[in-house]
Design a protein around this motif. Structure first.
Motif, PDB file in Angstrom:
ATOM      1  N   PRO A  22       0.825  -1.213   0.000  1.00  0.00           N
ATOM      2  CA  PRO A  22       0.000   0.000   0.000  1.00  0.00           C
ATOM      3  C   PRO A  22       0.859   1.264   0.000  1.00  0.00           C
ATOM      4  O   PRO A  22       1.998   1.271   0.460  1.00  0.00           O
ATOM      5  CB  PRO A  22      -0.802  -0.122   1.297  1.00  0.00           C
ATOM      6  CG  PRO A  22       0.008  -1.009   2.173  1.00  0.00           C
ATOM      7  CD  PRO A  22       0.708  -1.966   1.270  1.00  0.00           C
ATOM      8  N   THR A  23       0.263   2.318  -0.500  1.00  0.00           N
ATOM      9  CA  THR A  23       0.976   3.604  -0.540  1.00  0.00           C
ATOM     10  C   THR A  23       1.316   4.066   0.869  1.00  0.00           C
ATOM     11  O   THR A  23       2.420   4.542   1.138  1.00  0.00           O
ATOM     12  CB  THR A  23       0.110   4.664  -1.242  1.00  0.00           C
ATOM     13  OG1 THR A  23      -0.239   4.188  -2.554  1.00  0.00           O
ATOM     14  CG2 THR A  23       0.862   5.981  -1.358  1.00  0.00           C
ATOM     15  N   ARG A  24       0.348   3.930   1.791  1.00  0.00           N
ATOM     16  CA  ARG A  24       0.592   4.268   3.198  1.00  0.00           C
ATOM     17  C   ARG A  24       0.404   3.007   4.024  1.00  0.00           C
ATOM     18  O   ARG A  24      -0.713   2.579   4.303  1.00  0.00           O
ATOM     19  CB  ARG A  24      -0.359   5.371   3.658  1.00  0.00           C
ATOM     20  CG  ARG A  24       0.011   6.762   3.138  1.00  0.00           C
ATOM     21  CD  ARG A  24      -0.900   7.826   3.724  1.00  0.00           C
ATOM     22  NE  ARG A  24      -0.957   7.780   5.186  1.00  0.00           N
ATOM     23  CZ  ARG A  24      -0.040   8.308   6.001  1.00  0.00           C
ATOM     24  NH1 ARG A  24       1.011   8.927   5.499  1.00  0.00           N
ATOM     25  NH2 ARG A  24      -0.179   8.228   7.303  1.00  0.00           N
ATOM     26  N   LEU A  25       1.518   2.385   4.376  1.00  0.00           N
ATOM     27  CA  LEU A  25       1.490   1.115   5.106  1.00  0.00           C
ATOM     28  C   LEU A  25       0.780   1.263   6.443  1.00  0.00           C
ATOM     29  O   LEU A  25       0.013   0.388   6.857  1.00  0.00           O
ATOM     30  CB  LEU A  25       2.917   0.613   5.307  1.00  0.00           C
ATOM     31  CG  LEU A  25       3.088  -0.718   6.054  1.00  0.00           C
ATOM     32  CD1 LEU A  25       2.355  -1.838   5.325  1.00  0.00           C
ATOM     33  CD2 LEU A  25       4.582  -1.059   6.192  1.00  0.00           C
ATOM     34  N   GLU A  26       1.002   2.393   7.130  1.00  0.00           N
ATOM     35  CA  GLU A  26       0.392   2.594   8.437  1.00  0.00           C
ATOM     36  C   GLU A  26      -1.134   2.584   8.347  1.00  0.00           C
ATOM     37  O   GLU A  26      -1.814   2.030   9.219  1.00  0.00           O
ATOM     38  CB  GLU A  26       0.866   3.915   9.062  1.00  0.00           C
ATOM     39  CG  GLU A  26       2.319   3.924   9.491  1.00  0.00           C
ATOM     40  CD  GLU A  26       3.245   4.278   8.334  1.00  0.00           C
ATOM     41  OE1 GLU A  26       2.758   4.369   7.189  1.00  0.00           O
ATOM     42  OE2 GLU A  26       4.460   4.455   8.592  1.00  0.00           O
ATOM     43  N   ASP A  27      -1.672   3.202   7.291  1.00  0.00           N
ATOM     44  CA  ASP A  27      -3.131   3.230   7.135  1.00  0.00           C
ATOM     45  C   ASP A  27      -3.685   1.819   6.964  1.00  0.00           C
ATOM     46  O   ASP A  27      -4.748   1.494   7.492  1.00  0.00           O
ATOM     47  CB  ASP A  27      -3.513   4.091   5.929  1.00  0.00           C
ATOM     48  CG  ASP A  27      -3.262   5.572   6.176  1.00  0.00           C
ATOM     49  OD1 ASP A  27      -3.033   5.948   7.350  1.00  0.00           O
ATOM     50  OD2 ASP A  27      -3.282   6.338   5.196  1.00  0.00           O
ATOM     51  N   ASP A  28      -2.974   1.004   6.217  1.00  0.00           N
ATOM     52  CA  ASP A  28      -3.408  -0.385   6.031  1.00  0.00           C
ATOM     53  C   ASP A  28      -3.397  -1.135   7.361  1.00  0.00           C
ATOM     54  O   ASP A  28      -4.334  -1.880   7.676  1.00  0.00           O
ATOM     55  CB  ASP A  28      -2.488  -1.083   5.025  1.00  0.00           C
ATOM     56  CG  ASP A  28      -2.844  -2.552   4.850  1.00  0.00           C
ATOM     57  OD1 ASP A  28      -3.823  -2.847   4.137  1.00  0.00           O
ATOM     58  OD2 ASP A  28      -2.154  -3.413   5.442  1.00  0.00           O
ATOM     59  N   THR A  65       7.172  -1.664  11.546  1.00  0.00           N
ATOM     60  CA  THR A  65       6.155  -0.619  11.516  1.00  0.00           C
ATOM     61  C   THR A  65       5.041  -1.029  12.464  1.00  0.00           C
ATOM     62  O   THR A  65       4.436  -2.098  12.292  1.00  0.00           O
ATOM     63  CB  THR A  65       5.597  -0.422  10.096  1.00  0.00           C
ATOM     64  OG1 THR A  65       6.668  -0.084   9.222  1.00  0.00           O
ATOM     65  CG2 THR A  65       4.549   0.681  10.078  1.00  0.00           C
ATOM     66  N   PRO A 113       2.027   0.984  14.278  1.00  0.00           N
ATOM     67  CA  PRO A 113       1.283   2.207  14.589  1.00  0.00           C
ATOM     68  C   PRO A 113       0.329   2.085  15.771  1.00  0.00           C
ATOM     69  O   PRO A 113      -0.230   3.100  16.207  1.00  0.00           O
ATOM     70  CB  PRO A 113       0.509   2.476  13.296  1.00  0.00           C
ATOM     71  CG  PRO A 113       0.280   1.115  12.715  1.00  0.00           C
ATOM     72  CD  PRO A 113       1.509   0.323  13.059  1.00  0.00           C
TER      73      PRO A 113
END
Length: 441
Positions: A91-97, A117, A119
């Protein structure tokens, strides 16, 4: 992000370029165990899958080619189970996933350089052996996660964080939530049943209010008292029977575990009070049918459904009082042995009511000893002494049910030791030995 020890060298050697290990696979590796399944997020999932398959000697399957979901299945090596690697786009933003995942210990991503990672504070919960939801909205988004909370708590040995437990219990009562696909429910229940603490898992389902939704026939045994040989209600006895089975037979297969857990679900609908006594006439037949219906709804394979139903239907058979009865029992129930004996033993050991005493336990043990001896003496079916054609010619029979009856009667006579050779078989049949015996049931 937190710095961790580098992944093991064998894993680094196959690490897909630019990929991160996510979810349960990252969780297991960080807690020092080897994952069964590997979940990767890669810049080019298809290319990564093809390289992995080549390196590991596996095969690539497109789970969803349009979305870029691929799976690599690696053949089992020796005693190891076959493993699979699932690959999805990074994903573009791993944290959001990760923030959309179910529990904090699953909201982790491990990078090749050892960076994690994290979060949601999953590493802290991992160290504390605590299962904590990321957000209640995530549980609502996929109600199977309620069942997964129980499964992970048991299989990981993690305590449910209080707010998470409260949310799961509350959402379990929310009938507005959609029902998960039966196949997904089945896999979660399998993971629970096949675990050494399977009985604790069933109790946790009950505590969280999930049993009524997924195994309502079992839940109906709550408060159904029994007396006699039983000291627990039907639900408690069922869980204890499963505990006794796993304790004595740690390698018990899935069908046997299902049968043991569900063996008395026919009791609530058949309960009768007569002359001050409680009876459950025919509960084994009713229970076998209820189990068949439930397992079919869970999309269990036909072979598993049939075996579970047959075991439940036979679990009330009386134990033999002598060697001849033992040989007949083994002959008639060979297809269910030795699983049926394990179920009957677990059932008995879970019952410690006022009618259970040293004499009754001794009689039961003697019956088991006779069956085990008979099973040892009759390890496998033998080739028929006479063929169907020979039987028809000897008895002047036309093709039809009577031929099958004669074949079964002769097979039982041989199992009982009444005949030992083809010549004795002919004499026995012509001398009126057939159909003097009871038809095998």
């Amino acid at each position: 992000m937190f710095r961790r020890a580098l992944p093991p060298a064998p894993l680094r050697s196959i690490w897909p370029q630019g990929a991160v290990l996510v979810g349960g696979a990252a969780r297991d590796l960080l807690r020092g165990s080897v994952p069964n399944d590997w979940d990767w997020a890669a810049p080019d999932p298809q290319a990564a899958a093809e390289i992995l398959a080549t390196m590991l000697g596996g095969a690539v399957f497109a789970l969803d080619q349009e979305r870029g979901y691929y799976r690599v299945t690696v053949p089992a090596d020796g005693d190891d189970e076959a493993r699979q690697h699932d690959l999805v786009p990074l994903p573009t933003r791993l944290e959001d996933d990760l923030l959309r995942r179910d529990f904090t210990v699953n909201a982790l991503a491990l990078h090749l350089n050892g960076t994690v990672t994290d979060p949601t504070g999953g590493q802290k919960d991992l160290k504390a052996r605590r299962l904590k939801m990321v957000d209640e909205a995530n549980l609502r988004a996929d109600p199977l996660r309620l069942l997964r909370a129980a499964r992970l708590s048991v299989t990981l040995g993690f305590a449910l964080e209080p707010r998470t437990r409260e949310a799961v219990t509350r959402l379990a009562r929310d009938r507005s939530l959609p029902s998960p696909a039966p196949e997904r429910v089945r896999e979660e229940l399998h993971s629970l049943l096949l675990h050494p603490q399977a009985a604790s898992g069933v109790l946790l389902l009950e505590d969280l209010g999930l049993l009524e939704q997924y195994l309502p026939e079992l839940a109906q045994g709550r408060g159904v008292t029994q007396g006699g040989f039983h000291h627990l209600d039907v639900f408690g006895h069922s869980g204890e029977a499963l505990h006794q089975l796993v304790l004595r037979f740690p390698d018990a297969p899935l069908a046997l575990r299902w049968a043991t857990l569900l063996h008395d679900i026919g009791k609530p609908p058949t309960r009768e009070e007569a002359n001050g006594q409680t009876r459950y006439h025919g509960h084994e037949r009713v229970g076998a049918e209820l189990a068949r219906q439930r397992l079919e709804q869970l999309r269990e394979p036909h072979a598993v459904v049939g075996e579970v139903s047959a075991l439940i239907a036979a679990h009330m058979l009386p134990l033999p009082g002598n060697e001849r009865e033992a040989r007949r029992f083994v002959h008639r129930r060979r297809a269910l042995l030795p699983g049926l004996l394990a179920l009957m033993l677990a059932d008995r050991e879970a019952a410690r009511g006022p009618s259970s005493n040293a004499a009754s336990r001794l009689a039961y043990q003697q019956g088991f000893d006779r069956l085990l001896a008979a099973l040892e003496n009759q390890p496998a079916p033998e080739a028929p002494l006479l063929s169907g054609q020979e039987l028809m010619a000897l008895l002047n029979l036309s093709p039809g049910p009577r031929v099958g009856q004669a074949v079964r009667a002769l097979a039982e006579a041989r199992a009982l030791g009444d005949v030992r050779s083809a010549e004795e078989a002919r004499t026995w049949l012509l001398g009126g030995g057939w159909p003097s015996g009871a038809e095998p049931g």
